[in-house]
Design an enzyme around this catalytic site. Structure first.
Site, PDB file in Angstrom:
ATOM      1  N   LYS A 130     -97.746   9.981  36.936  1.00 55.26           N
ATOM      2  CA  LYS A 130     -98.113  10.335  35.563  1.00 55.26           C
ATOM      3  C   LYS A 130     -99.242   9.426  35.092  1.00 55.26           C
ATOM      4  O   LYS A 130     -99.250   8.225  35.438  1.00 55.26           O
ATOM      5  CB  LYS A 130     -96.859  10.145  34.706  1.00 55.26           C
TER       6      LYS A 130
ATOM      7  N   SER B 252     -92.864  15.328  28.688  1.00 57.67           N
ATOM      8  CA  SER B 252     -94.278  15.078  28.786  1.00 57.67           C
ATOM      9  C   SER B 252     -94.783  14.897  30.213  1.00 57.67           C
ATOM     10  O   SER B 252     -95.996  14.940  30.423  1.00 57.67           O
ATOM     11  CB  SER B 252     -94.647  13.833  27.973  1.00 57.67           C
TER      12      SER B 252
ATOM     13  N   SER C 165     -88.666  13.433  29.086  1.00 59.17           N
ATOM     14  CA  SER C 165     -89.938  13.770  29.736  1.00 59.17           C
ATOM     15  C   SER C 165     -89.901  13.956  31.240  1.00 59.17           C
ATOM     16  O   SER C 165     -90.833  14.518  31.810  1.00 59.17           O
ATOM     17  CB  SER C 165     -90.987  12.728  29.387  1.00 59.17           C
TER      18      SER C 165
END
Ligand code: GLN
Length: 485
Positions: free
Chosen positions: A95, A170, A194
């Site tokens: 990420k 996310s 997330s």
């Protein structure tokens, strides 16, 4: 000379062999590499094949590493004596909230558009030390703010199962990359869902770890007292292998736990007979999609067949989860984002998205003199009640089974255009103020072929138990094997 048709068959066999590599588990890949049945270069090439084909639509990467450079790295790894790790030579994604020395790190925000970190996040460094190969930094909701990977300055991430829908957030770029076989595994971040939310919506397995289990050093902070660093992969077994490498005390992160790191792999063995799974009745009422409910009931039946006792429990506090989470969450993020004032990192505060500005404003308000007691302090008291509620639940069962989201992957625009709906989507994942771990596992598909996941929550440091439950379920089901390629 071979006849022409035989040559064609051989060419296809070769192609099939190569194109199947990313369907294998980490264990199978590691032994295949060791026995030189294929190379790390083959794996990397397969990742880029899928990236070239699918990324123009899915928009997974904020920064994709140069293909030739990565192939060169893989070739070098193929030549060297491998370090003793199952992750050696395996391509992964991370990420874009993790600092990667010399590689741009943006948290998907224009504020950090040109930021090149001078150091590595501990989790990233550990993977490099294990010999894993970075493919790229994945797109996400800016700063971790979101449940759909639409709150990003780099364009939304689309769902590999239905391109008109979001990948979830996310850590949406990670989930889409793994689901589209652009990497073997990924490292996500879960503050309030997330990792689990996009895992569920993209049909992969993801683990939200116990707070402090994995070092947060070098992870761009969202809510410092909830943020966790966890694996996203195809299976629970793969997650166990990744966690083995990444877990542990880090002198650079005072909140990392000194709790001993168990042997997650060997703890998958044994039996799950006699365990108890609790299903809170509050999670299966109105407002939750019927297909999701029935797929999770089916998963519970599967567990019952494996000898697990399924029990209804009650957790009346759950409905207060969203306000508690968002009051503390926005308060901490307003403080964490104060450093992006245009002095240290360049770009000013006008570059924040409206979703992020809203969170900064809400948090600043909740912390301000005169409102602090009514909001922030109340939310912290709520947090204590939540901790008690979960502690009580774990006296009745070993793990709690819940949906991840109340609905399957939403259409583009549906969440980002409706801030309240966006927050309410976190109803089942926002227990993170409690600090407990949770594993997201695929359980099937809706009639319109959208993936659905379940989450299994356990007590602090119960990762071995959760991974074992996931592993046993995946031994008797094959949802996790399905892809839309
Ligand atoms: N959707 C949640 C939020 O927006 C979760 C985010 C996260 O876990 N980083 O806060």
């Amino acid at each position: 000379m071979l006849p022409e048709n035989i040559k064609v068959i051989l060419w296809w066999t070769q192609f099939l062999r190569i194109s199947m590599l990313l369907e294998k588990s980490i264990k199978e890949l590691a032994s295949g590499l060791k026995e030189k049945k294929f190379s790390s270069e083959d794996l990397v090439r397969e990742c880029y094949e899928n990236i070239e084909k699918l990324n123009p639509v899915l928009n997974v990467f904020v920064t994709l590493r140069d293909k030739d450079e990565v192939i060169k790295e893989a070739r070098e790894k193929d030549k060297k004596t491998p370090v003793n790790s199952l992750l050696y030579g395996l391509p992964f994604v991370i990420k874009d909230s993790y600092n990667t020395k010399g590689i741009r790190t943006t948290a998907s925000s224009k504020v950090l558009e040109t930021y090149i970190p001078p150091y590595n996040a501990t989790v990233y460094q550990k993977l490099l030390d294990a010999g894993a190969i970075l493919i790229g930094k994945t797109n996400m909701d800016a700063w971790g703010h979101g449940a759909s990977s639409e709150n990003t300055d780099f364009g939304p991430v689309r769902n590999p199962w239905d391109n008109s829908r979001v990948a979830g957030g996310s850590s949406g770029g990670n989930a889409a990359a793994i689901a589209a076989r652009m990497a073997v595994f990924g490292i996500g971040e879960d503050t309030g869902g997330s990792i689990r939310n996009p895992s569920g919506w993209c049909n992969i397995t993801g683990l939200k770890v116990t707070y402090g289990r994995v070092s947060r050093y070098g992870c761009i902070a969202y809510v410092s007292s909830f943020d966790t660093v966890g694996p996203m992969a195809r299976t629970a077994e793969d997650c166990a292998i990744i966690l083995q490498v990444t877990a542990g005390k880090d002198p650079l992160d005072a909140t990392s736990s000194p709790e001993e790191v168990p042997d997650y792999g060997s703890r998958l063995n044994g039996d799950i007979k006699g365990m108890t799974i609790g299903m809170p009745k509050e999670c299966y009422g109105e407002g939750v999609d019927n297909e999701i409910k029935s797929l999770i009931y089916k998963a519970a039946e599967q567990y019952a067949k494996l000898g697990v006792e399924i029990k209804e429990i009650s957790m009346p506090m759950l409905e207060y989860g969203v306000p508690v989470y968002y009051l503390i969450g926005t308060s901490e993020t307003s403080s964490n984002l104060a450093r992006y004032d245009g002095i240290r990192y360049g770009n000013g505060r006008n570059k924040f998205t409206s979703e992020t500005m809203r969170r900064i404003m809400l948090g600043t308000y909740a912390l301000s003199a005169g409102y602090y007691d009514a909001y922030y302090k109340k939310a912290q008291q709520g947090r204590t009640l939540f901790i008690k509620e979960y502690a009580k639940a774990f006296t009745q069962c070993d793990a709690i089974l819940m949906p991840i989201e109340p609905m399957p992957a939403t259409k583009l625009g549906e969440l980002i255009g409706d801030p309240v709906k966006n927050m309410l989507a976190d109803i089942f994942t926002c227990q993170t103020p409690v600090g407990i771990p949770s594993l997201a596992v695929p359980v099937g598909f809706t009639k319109s072929n959208l993936p659905v996941g379940m989450q299994l929550l356990g007590n602090m440091f119960s990762e071995p138990l959760l991974l074992k439950l996931g592993y046993f379920y995946q031994k008797v089901t094959d949802w996790h094997k399905k892809s839309n390629l």
